[in-house]
Design a protein around this motif. Structure first.
Motif, short mmCIF file in Angstrom:
data_model
loop_
_atom_site.label_atom_id
_atom_site.label_comp_id
_atom_site.label_asym_id
_atom_site.label_seq_id
_atom_site.Cartn_x
_atom_site.Cartn_y
_atom_site.Cartn_z
N ARG A 1 0.87 -1.17 0.00
CA ARG A 1 0.00 0.00 0.00
C ARG A 1 0.92 1.24 0.00
O ARG A 1 1.91 1.28 0.73
N VAL A 2 0.59 2.25 -0.81
CA VAL A 2 1.49 3.39 -0.99
C VAL A 2 0.75 4.70 -0.69
O VAL A 2 -0.36 4.93 -1.20
N VAL A 3 1.39 5.52 0.13
CA VAL A 3 0.89 6.85 0.45
C VAL A 3 1.95 7.86 0.02
O VAL A 3 3.13 7.71 0.36
N LEU A 4 1.55 8.87 -0.73
CA LEU A 4 2.48 9.89 -1.19
C LEU A 4 2.34 11.16 -0.37
O LEU A 4 1.23 11.67 -0.17
N VAL A 5 3.48 11.67 0.11
CA VAL A 5 3.52 12.88 0.92
C VAL A 5 4.65 13.77 0.38
O VAL A 5 5.33 13.44 -0.57
N HIS A 6 4.81 14.93 1.03
CA HIS A 6 5.95 15.82 0.74
C HIS A 6 6.02 16.16 -0.74
O HIS A 6 7.06 16.02 -1.40
N GLY A 7 4.91 16.66 -1.27
CA GLY A 7 4.87 17.07 -2.67
C GLY A 7 3.70 18.00 -2.92
O GLY A 7 2.69 17.92 -2.21
N GLU A 8 3.83 18.87 -3.90
CA GLU A 8 2.72 19.73 -4.28
C GLU A 8 1.74 18.93 -5.15
O GLU A 8 2.12 17.91 -5.74
#
Length: 467
Positions: A430-437
């Motif tokens: 499972r993948v969560v993306l953070v630290h990005g616009e």
């Protein structure tokens, strides 16, 4: 079940702060970073801790950059008494960065209160003190890369080299709930696979949940050879115009890498005409810390320095002048042409670079070269976006200096490198993306679905997920 709540760096680049709650470990923060952009005093005053700091059991810190660590003194001020777990090199850098940030903040607060007093406005109290910085540093618990240690009653953590800056870590956290083992991998900030001085990010293969940064999720960097060639062209053109080059740079990581590249150019005889100035007391101290931790750095790059009969990054570039005092910094302003000026802050939100702007940004002979990501609402981003006028020190300045951006010097993995790093996991997880616009998050999500059939989650501030 474990719950992960996002209190920063969710659909934005700065302010990394994620609260993990589980009976296996209690309540643990992954990073406690500061949002960047705007006035420093106002920014810190507006920072919130939307949880009870006294109820936090521990902090697991990925690295020392302020957008990941800058709220630690505030957390301590409001009652946090637990341990701050980080790598050994991060402890050294954290002392440098938090002390410097506190000094700048308290000086800015003093100036703001002088203005408030003149205008009959209430004086503003400090949100934290130097004593809080010292207390936070005493609460740091260092760990070596590859060491597995306990966190809470049924959880373990292992740090792996993230290749971003000295001491940066990928966090591998394993917890056991009702006899079921689950692993969360938090990438922190991932470095480029071809970055100088830094090792390639460690490759992990097992995780139930991966929380990955996506700063450059919408683009790929130019190769370092092309980037160096472009820098050479900028230097040549600026020399022919009779100008100077200003390089805003983060004191930790980016400065040491640009010094290495300039050193390589010097070794090839391409910088003999230039005077080079490092105008940042913190960057000077950080560079010497890098020398202390040579054994953690990329061996090929270290060997290159050593083969040149130099024992440090700083010695590798003999025409480098380090400006520590204010007088030394101000003396640079008397140089009319032929100076390369490296100064903080990297996003131009404060520091000495703004004073160099005051003396040079209105002159078309000069060049301003950005070598790192510029977050929304920062002066650096405003300039990159093409502003013709900026406001600093209560005055308006016209922008006539040439604005250049060299993405190849970034300390972050680009879109292809992020996708490649994630592709090593079995499963997929499972993948969560953070630290990005938002644009970067959307672009990386689309690429990962199209090429790896990974459906990513993109949380908003305050959102929680259960795993």
């Amino acid at each position: 079940m474990a719950t992960l709540t996002f209190h920063g760096a969710a659909q934005e680049v700065t302010g990394s702060c994620h609260l993990l709650e589980s009976p296996a470990l209690g309540r643990v923060l992954l990073d406690c970073g500061l949002h960047q952009g705007g006035d420093a005093v106002e920014r810190l005053h507006e920072e919130t801790l939307p949880f009870d700091p006294k109820a936090i059991d521990a902090v697991v810190l990925s690295h020392a950059h302020l957008d990941h660590s800058g709220r630690l003194p505030l957390l301590v001020n409001r009652g946090f008494n637990g341990l701050i777990h980080c790598t050994e090199a991060t402890v050294d850098l954290l002392e440098l960065m938090l002390e410097d940030a506190a000094g700048l903040y308290l000086r800015d607060l003093e100036r703001a209160n002088v203005r408030n007093r003149r205008r009959g406005k209430p004086l503003r109290k400090a949100d934290y003190s130097r004593a809080d910085v010292h207390k936070a540093l005493k609460q740091c618990q260092p760990h070596a890369y590859g060491e597995t240690w306990s966190l809470g009653p049924a959880a373990t953590v292992c740090f792996h080299d993230a290749g971003h800056i000295l001491g940066s870590a990928i966090v591998e956290l394993t917890l056991t709930e009702k006899a079921r083992r689950k692993t969360l991998v938090f990438s922190g900030d991932l470095g480029k696979s071809d970055a100088v001085l830094m090792n390639d990010p460690a490759v992990l293969t097992r995780a139930d949940l991966v929380m990955m940064e996506a700063t450059y999720g919408d683009r790929n960097h130019r190769s370092i050879d092309n980037t160096l060639a472009e820098l050479g062209e900028i230097l040549q053109a600026t020399w022919e115009r009779g100008g100077n080059v200003m390089i805003p740079s983060f004191a930790v990581g980016r400065t040491q890498e640009i010094l290495f590249h300039l050193g390589r150019l010097h070794q090839r005889g391409e910088l003999s005409r230039w005077q080079i100035f490092l105008d940042s007391p913190m960057a000077i101290k950080a560079t010497r810390l890098y020398d202390r931790w040579f054994h953690l750095l990329d061996r090929d790059d270290v060997k290159h320095i050593e083969r040149s009969h130099h024992s440090s990054i700083e010695d590798f570039l003999p025409n480098l002048n380090c400006a520590v005092s204010t007088d030394e910094s101000m003396a640079i302003n008397r140089i009319k042409a032929g100076a390369i000026i490296i100064a903080g802050s990297g996003m131009c939100t404060g520091g000495r670079i703004r004073h160099h702007f005051k003396h040079r940004i209105w002159n078309a002979r000069n060049a301003l070269v950005f070598i790192g990501f510029q977050a929304r609402n920062t002066l650096g981003r405003i300039l990159v976006d093409g502003a013709k006028h900026i406001s600093m020190f209560g005055e308006d300045y016209v922008v006539k200096a040439r604005i250049e951006t060299l993405g190849g010097f970034s300390a972050h993995a680009d879109q292809s490198q992020l996708a490649d790093w994630l592709g090593h996991f079995d499963g997929p997880p499972r993948v969560v993306l953070v630290h990005g616009e938002p644009r970067a998050l959307d672009a990386l999500s689309h690429k990962l679905w199209k090429e790896q059939q990974i459906r990513c989650e993109v949380p908003a501030i305050g959102e929680s997920l259960v795993f």
